[in-house]
Design a protein around this motif. Structure first.
Motif, PDB file in Angstrom:
ATOM      1  N   TRP A  63      -1.432   0.367 -29.204  1.00  0.00           N
ATOM      2  CA  TRP A  63      -0.567  -0.016 -28.156  1.00  0.00           C
ATOM      3  C   TRP A  63      -0.671  -1.468 -27.679  1.00  0.00           C
ATOM      4  O   TRP A  63       0.369  -2.528 -28.168  1.00  0.00           O
TER       5      TRP A  63
ATOM      6  N   ASP B 107       5.292   4.486 -26.179  1.00  0.00           N
ATOM      7  CA  ASP B 107       4.504   3.392 -25.945  1.00  0.00           C
ATOM      8  C   ASP B 107       5.802   2.666 -24.350  1.00  0.00           C
ATOM      9  O   ASP B 107       6.028   2.538 -24.013  1.00  0.00           O
TER      10      ASP B 107
ATOM     11  N   ALA C 104      -1.640   6.208 -25.541  1.00  0.00           N
ATOM     12  CA  ALA C 104      -1.511   6.050 -26.602  1.00  0.00           C
ATOM     13  C   ALA C 104      -2.554   6.464 -27.412  1.00  0.00           C
ATOM     14  O   ALA C 104      -3.878   6.581 -27.030  1.00  0.00           O
TER      15      ALA C 104
ATOM     16  N   ASP D 170       7.174   5.578 -31.032  1.00  0.00           N
ATOM     17  CA  ASP D 170       6.593   4.637 -29.931  1.00  0.00           C
ATOM     18  C   ASP D 170       6.558   5.217 -28.826  1.00  0.00           C
ATOM     19  O   ASP D 170       7.660   4.907 -27.947  1.00  0.00           O
TER      20      ASP D 170
ATOM     21  N   ASP E 148       1.365  -1.100 -36.633  1.00  0.00           N
ATOM     22  CA  ASP E 148      -0.372  -0.486 -35.750  1.00  0.00           C
ATOM     23  C   ASP E 148      -0.871   0.090 -36.952  1.00  0.00           C
ATOM     24  O   ASP E 148      -0.910   0.872 -38.042  1.00  0.00           O
TER      25      ASP E 148
END
Length: 593
Positions: free
Chosen positions: A124, A22, A108, A20, A558
């Motif tokens: 995201w 993010d 992303a 991740d 996701d």
């Protein structure tokens, strides 16, 4: 089974999970602009936005054959390499299009997002981009995507792209300049914006994008230009510079005047004027109020003890990180901010303790089961919880915090304390202004974000607005993403182009390198249907009210939250029984299989 209902069969397959990114900290990569300049320098790449268009020589372009015409089916996306950069190739209704492959918000990979009805939604945080124009259609983030030319020759798909666009992967929409002759000391602005969070900033930028050519002044009590506040609690060492959303140069280039350390203390709607803390006043033709939230005061003894913080500014965050280094940190309140700060401090502090008034963190927002699973994640990372508890006193030594005394009598060692016990709207300055507020200090607005006073608009955390997903009942949704939407709708309303809020609320949180994503409006849910594995933190939670799914949260699944947002956004109903089966192949085009 009503007409707008949808049979939802979803297969919960775990998609390739990439780290991740993010949630990364600000080593240049976390900044939304780290890809802007080849050397990774921070700052917004506005150089080309404001420069006069130059005639591109062929060497400014790259052309490449990227695949066979039959390699992509309708409704599919593929990330392709052009040699000097990558692009996202999309096929919908037999037509190819190509756009930048990274979401400008946090970078992303859009190929892992959801393609539906002419736009792609980020996996995201739910931002949406039009596949034909690259324009941002839903938030968060400020920038749009560059588009690239696609043609088919002898069954080969060929993309022609501007090299600079391939490198930057983002573009700002064209903006008008101010044509009014302005002496900056003039106490009048055609549009005055109070607050420089996402609502205020998007309002100003939208006005310019839509061709507004009069004066725009945006004032803030902050001392910094607009910055990415949700990152404060996730990466405490970030500086205002690293977090900034727009540079001073960018704002100047687009004639958005920013007045920092300028706090509004009164509004007079009869004379159309705002008075500031420093005694100055400014008249306006239209006003947008987006002052956000402020911390709820907390009652305890020892209010003058130092090193007790509400996380408001980059300086606060930096101080907390410094003071917690190898020391004892105490967090009061299990709000998202409090929990994120606790998580961010675990690898710095000697000890991290959380004091919560309820039994389980996030119970009201995410339900007991998800709350318990997240609590377990914190305990695994050696965070101690003192739940069903409150602070009685902050005890200091030479004025510096040393201990926190709980109402239960327990004493915790503490060198730094962060209070995250919730917030309230920063609307005290509107008392007696004629702008209507409810008993909690929220400002009710209509669907164009206008208050009860003509020409006075409001948005962001301070408003209750008619929400389509609840039959236009007025609700307060204090999300970063929602504030962007309000700014845009208010700007269009001010220009006499009313538009409705069709967005699906989208929210995220990050702890220990893991993300929680959330879409919908879950207020008043009466049941939670969980698919996947809570212990492994690979799950989807569907929040239902009577027989209908009203919100969804996930970890490590996701792009399911973006996919549900797509279904809810199209006005379809997801029934509880459809998600209870555990078998769900979403009835949305094809996505990117």
């Amino acid at each position: 089974f009503n007409g707008s209902s949808i049979e939802v069969k979803v297969e919960l397959t775990l998609l390739d999970k990439e780290k991740d990114t993010d949630v990364m900290s600000p080593n240049g990569k976390a900044s939304p602009f780290s890809d802007c300049r080849p050397n990774g320098a921070l700052g917004h790449c506005s150089d080309e936005d404001s420069a006069p268009p130059r005639l591109y020589q062929p060497r400014d372009y790259v052309e490449a054959s990227v695949c066979h015409v039959k390699d992509l089916e309708n409704g599919q996306m593929r990330e392709v390499d052009l040699g000097s950069g990558r692009a996202l190739l999309i096929k919908e209704h037999g037509e190819f299009s190509a756009i930048a492959h990274k979401c400008p918000h946090y970078g992303a990979p859009l190929v892992k997002g959801v393609l539906s009805k002419g736009h792609v939604r980020c996996p995201w945080h739910g931002a949406c981009f039009n596949i034909a124009t690259g324009d941002i259609e839903d938030f968060p983030g400020l920038d749009s995507l560059p588009t690239f030319q696609v043609r088919v020759e002898k069954d080969k798909v060929i993309i022609r792209a501007n090299k600079q666009d391939l490198q930057s992967q983002k573009r700002s929409k064209a903006m008008a300049r101010c044509s009014a002759v302005i002496n900056s000391s003039t106490g009048f602005s055609h549009i005055l914006i109070v607050g420089s969070g996402p609502a205020g900033l998007v309002c100003a930028e939208t006005l310019r994008q839509e061709g507004f050519t009069d004066r725009i002044v945006m004032c803030t009590m902050d001392k910094h230009p607009p910055y990415d506040r949700p990152k404060l609690s996730k990466s405490l060492e970030s500086t205002a510079e690293q977090l900034r959303l727009r540079s001073i140069d960018f704002l100047q280039d687009h004639d958005i005047e920013l007045l920092t350390e300028k706090e509004a203390v009164a509004v007079d709607v009869k004379t159309r004027a705002v008075t500031f803390q420093d005694g100055s006043r400014m008249e306006y033709r239209k006003l947008f109020i987006a002052t956000g939230s402020k911390p709820k005061p907390m009652n305890y003894k020892g209010q003058d003890v130092k090193n007790v913080f509400h996380l408001r500014t980059p300086e606060d965050a930096n101080c907390v990180a410094r003071l917690a280094n190898n020391r004892n940190a105490v967090i009061v309140g299990t709000s998202f901010v409090g929990m994120e700060v606790a998580a961010a401090l675990t690898d710095k502090a000697h000890s991290v303790s959380i004091i919560g008034i309820e039994a389980i963190p996030f119970q009201k927002a995410l339900g007991e089961k998800v709350g318990r699973a997240i609590m377990k994640l914190f305990e695994t990372n050696r965070v101690k919880f003192y739940m069903l508890n409150e602070v009685s006193e902050m005890l200091g030594h030479h004025g510096q915090l040393k201990e926190v005394l709980l109402k239960s009598g327990k004493v915790l060692r503490a060198d730094v304390c962060v209070i995250g016990t919730g917030s309230r709207p920063a609307t005290g300055f509107l008392k007696g202004s004629g702008v209507h507020m409810d008993s909690k200090g929220f400002v009710p607005v209509n669907k164009t974000m206008q208050t009860n006073v003509e020409g006075v608009f409001a948005g962001g955390d301070i408003v209750t607005f008619p929400f389509l997903g609840r039959s236009n009942k007025k609700v307060n949704i204090p999300h970063w993403q929602m504030a962007h939407v309000h700014g845009r709708v208010a700007a269009l309303g001010m220009m006499g182009r009313p538009t409705e809020i069709k967005t699906v609320p989208y929210f995220w949180s990050a702890m220990f390198g893991k993300s929680i994503r959330y879409a919908g409006y879950g207020e008043g849910f009466d049941d939670v249907v969980i698919q996947g594995d809570l212990d492994e933190l690979k799950f989807v939670a569907f929040y239902t009210r009577s027989e209908e799914v009203i919100a969804v949260a996930s970890m490590n699944y996701d792009p399911i939250v973006s996919r549900v947002a797509e279904v809810l956004g199209s006005g379809k109903t997801i029934r509880k029984r459809d998600v209870e089966t555990g078998d769900m192949s979403w009835l949305i085009d094809k996505g990117s299989q």
